[in-house]
Design a protein around this motif. Structure first.
Motif, short mmCIF file in Angstrom:
data_model
loop_
_atom_site.label_atom_id
_atom_site.label_comp_id
_atom_site.label_asym_id
_atom_site.label_seq_id
_atom_site.Cartn_x
_atom_site.Cartn_y
_atom_site.Cartn_z
N SER A 14 0.82 -1.20 0.00
CA SER A 14 0.00 0.00 0.00
C SER A 14 0.86 1.26 0.00
CB SER A 14 -0.90 -0.01 1.24
OG SER A 14 -1.58 1.21 1.36
N SER A 15 0.31 2.32 -0.56
CA SER A 15 1.02 3.60 -0.59
C SER A 15 0.71 4.44 0.65
CB SER A 15 0.64 4.37 -1.85
OG SER A 15 -0.75 4.63 -1.84
N ILE A 16 -0.13 3.94 1.54
CA ILE A 16 -0.49 4.69 2.75
C ILE A 16 0.76 4.92 3.59
CG2 ILE A 16 -1.76 4.58 4.94
CD1 ILE A 16 -3.89 2.94 3.44
N GLY A 17 0.96 6.16 3.99
CA GLY A 17 2.11 6.51 4.82
C GLY A 17 3.36 6.86 4.04
N HIS A 18 3.29 6.83 2.73
CA HIS A 18 4.45 7.19 1.91
C HIS A 18 4.30 8.62 1.41
CE1 HIS A 18 4.81 2.82 2.05
NE2 HIS A 18 6.11 3.05 1.88
N THR A 19 5.38 9.15 0.87
CA THR A 19 5.40 10.55 0.46
C THR A 19 4.50 10.80 -0.76
OG1 THR A 19 7.32 10.21 -0.96
CG2 THR A 19 7.74 10.84 1.33
N LYS A 20 4.11 12.05 -0.92
CA LYS A 20 3.24 12.43 -2.03
C LYS A 20 3.87 12.14 -3.38
CE LYS A 20 0.65 16.01 0.37
NZ LYS A 20 0.28 17.42 0.43
N ASP A 21 5.19 12.34 -3.48
CA ASP A 21 5.84 12.09 -4.77
C ASP A 21 5.88 10.60 -5.10
OD1 ASP A 21 7.75 11.95 -2.65
OD2 ASP A 21 9.37 11.96 -4.12
N GLN A 22 5.95 9.73 -4.09
CA GLN A 22 5.90 8.29 -4.35
C GLN A 22 4.50 7.87 -4.78
OE1 GLN A 22 7.43 6.85 -0.61
NE2 GLN A 22 9.47 6.57 -1.47
N ILE A 23 3.48 8.45 -4.17
CA ILE A 23 2.10 8.17 -4.57
C ILE A 23 1.85 8.64 -6.00
CG2 ILE A 23 -0.32 8.72 -4.08
CD1 ILE A 23 0.56 8.91 -1.08
N ALA A 24 2.38 9.82 -6.34
CA ALA A 24 2.24 10.34 -7.70
C ALA A 24 2.97 9.45 -8.70
CB ALA A 24 2.77 11.77 -7.76
N THR A 25 4.10 8.91 -8.30
CA THR A 25 4.86 8.00 -9.18
C THR A 25 4.06 6.73 -9.45
OG1 THR A 25 6.95 8.88 -8.36
CG2 THR A 25 7.02 6.74 -9.45
N LEU A 26 3.40 6.20 -8.42
CA LEU A 26 2.55 5.02 -8.62
C LEU A 26 1.43 5.34 -9.60
CD1 LEU A 26 2.23 3.57 -5.01
CD2 LEU A 26 3.37 2.51 -6.96
N LYS A 27 0.82 6.51 -9.48
CA LYS A 27 -0.23 6.91 -10.41
C LYS A 27 0.32 7.02 -11.83
CE LYS A 27 -3.18 9.22 -7.07
NZ LYS A 27 -3.72 10.50 -6.61
N GLY A 28 1.55 7.53 -11.95
CA GLY A 28 2.19 7.64 -13.25
C GLY A 28 2.45 6.27 -13.88
N LEU A 29 2.64 5.26 -13.02
CA LEU A 29 2.83 3.89 -13.49
C LEU A 29 1.49 3.17 -13.69
CD1 LEU A 29 5.79 2.83 -11.18
CD2 LEU A 29 5.89 3.20 -13.65
N LYS A 30 0.39 3.91 -13.56
CA LYS A 30 -0.97 3.37 -13.70
C LYS A 30 -1.30 2.35 -12.62
CE LYS A 30 -0.82 4.17 -18.64
NZ LYS A 30 -0.74 3.56 -19.95
N LEU A 31 -0.79 2.59 -11.41
CA LEU A 31 -1.07 1.73 -10.27
C LEU A 31 -1.69 2.59 -9.16
CD1 LEU A 31 2.36 -0.08 -10.13
CD2 LEU A 31 0.27 -0.97 -11.12
N ASN A 32 -2.69 2.07 -8.47
CA ASN A 32 -3.24 2.80 -7.33
C ASN A 32 -3.87 1.89 -6.29
OD1 ASN A 32 -5.45 2.09 -8.82
ND2 ASN A 32 -6.45 4.07 -8.74
#
Length: 61
Positions: A14-32
């Motif tokens: 999960s991306s919970i608790g990670h930085t905003k830029d890491q969450i944005a990177t996951l979105k850029g990889l089409k993962l959420n």
């Protein structure tokens, strides 16, 4: 015509608790969501994004 090389990326944590830029990177990889898989073109930009969130994803060549 040769097909372009791709890489399969699956989110395993999960991306919970990670930085905003890491969450944005996951979105850029089409993962959420955990368990979601995305097949992307194997470029240096995509490899850099994968490296940034390597602790959250699993990569298959």
């Amino acid at each position: 015509m040769a097909s372009k090389k791709t890489v399969k990326v699956t989110q395993v944590k999960s991306s919970i608790g990670h930085t905003k830029d890491q969450i944005a990177t996951l979105k850029g990889l089409k993962l959420n969501k955990v368990g979601r898989t995305s097949e992307l073109e194997d470029t240096s930009a995509v490899r850099g994004m994968i490296r940034k969130v390597a602790h959250l994803v699993k990569v298959e060549e």
